[in-house]
Enzyme design. Sequence first.
Site, mmCIF file in Angstrom:
data_model
loop_
_atom_site.group_PDB
_atom_site.id
_atom_site.type_symbol
_atom_site.label_atom_id
_atom_site.label_comp_id
_atom_site.label_asym_id
_atom_site.label_seq_id
_atom_site.Cartn_x
_atom_site.Cartn_y
_atom_site.Cartn_z
ATOM 1 N N GLU A 189 -1.769 -8.737 4.503
ATOM 2 C CA GLU A 189 -1.578 -9.153 6.000
ATOM 3 C C GLU A 189 -2.918 -8.775 6.824
ATOM 4 O OE1 GLU A 189 -1.840 -4.808 5.927
ATOM 5 O OE2 GLU A 189 -0.660 -6.077 4.621
ATOM 6 N N HIS B 72 -3.699 -5.220 0.836
ATOM 7 C CA HIS B 72 -3.155 -5.563 2.099
ATOM 8 C C HIS B 72 -3.309 -6.929 2.467
ATOM 9 C CE1 HIS B 72 -2.400 -1.518 3.859
ATOM 10 N NE2 HIS B 72 -3.423 -1.220 2.870
ATOM 11 N N CYS C 104 0.680 -1.322 -0.027
ATOM 12 C CA CYS C 104 0.079 -0.021 -0.016
ATOM 13 C C CYS C 104 0.751 1.107 -0.040
ATOM 14 C CB CYS C 104 -0.728 -0.015 1.220
ATOM 15 S SG CYS C 104 -2.284 1.087 1.128
#
Length: 309
Positions: A238, A236, A125
Site C-alpha cells: 500500500e 507494505h 506486516c
Amino acid sequence: MVQIEQIDFTSALGNRYIVQSVLSQEAPASFVRKFCGNASCGSYIAASYVKFVEGGGARVVPIRISQTRDYYRAVMRQINGVLLPGGGADDFDRPGGYGEAGAHIYEVAKEMNRQGDYFPLWGTCLGMELLAHVSAGRRELRADCWASNLAMPLNLCPDFFRSQLFGAIPDDILTILSSDPVNAHFHHYCVTEKNMTEYGILHKWHILAMNHDVEGMEFVSVIESRKYPFYGIIFHPEKNAYEWATERDNPHSADAIKAMQYFSNFFVNEARKSNHSFQSRATERNSLIYNYKIRHTGTASVFEQVYFL
C-alpha cells in the site's frame, strides 16, 4: 491453481457490491499529542490501507477495537473480507487492543470457513505477525530483527506456484517481485521458519517467500494458510502508491505500482467469492469509512492521511 484443502466453496464472482473491513488500532501517544490535543483519538486507520482496498474495486467498513466477539461476528456477516493492517500496536496482549480484536476476527473467520462460508483475511506486516501469533495460541513467537526502511525483491520459495496467491501470477509481475526492490519493509520483528516450527504452526502455513534483515537473519515474507483463505505479507504494497514520506524508502516506480496492484486485485477478488451483504443499502452506507473524517498527517507522521475513529 491449487485449491484450498478440505473446503468446498460456491463462488459469488458476480457480487457487485464488495465491502471489506480494515481493523483499526490503538492510537499511539505521538498521534494523540500531535493531532488530538486533549481530546481522545480512540483508534485509527491509515488511509493508505483504505485506498489499497479501494484500488482493487471494493469499499471499506472500519472495524473498531475493544469490542466483543459478537460485534466482530455481526460485522463480518455483512462484509466480504478483513484486512489486518501494519502499524505500531506491537503489544498483542493489551486488553481491548489490536491483538485481541484480531484474535476474535481470526476465530470467527475460521468458524465461517469451516461452515463453507468463504471469508478471506489479509495481514500486512504487523497483520501477518498477528496471524502467526493467533494461530500459535496467542503466544509470542516473533524474533527481534531489523528490516526497517528497506526495499527488496522477494526470495520466492521453490514451490511458490503451488499456492492461491501466486498460482496464476502473470510472468511480468512475478519478474518484478522477484527481481526488483519494490517490496517496502518496515518492521523490527520477524517471523522465522524456525520459530514457526518450534511453536507448532508450520504445518498450518505455506511459506511462499523469504528475505534477510540487515544482519543476515532470514525471515518469512509471505505466508498462506493451507486450509483457509488467509494470507500474510510482511512488506507494505500500500505504501508504493499512497505514502510519500521523503525519509522513507517507499518504491514509487511504475513497476512498484504494478506489483502493488496485483496484491490489491488478488485480495478483492478473494472477497468477491463471499456472498455476504448488508441487510439494506442504508445500513451499508452508514457503515462505510466515508462517514469518518480524514486528517492530513503527513507533516508529522509516516502516514499521509489517517482516519480517527
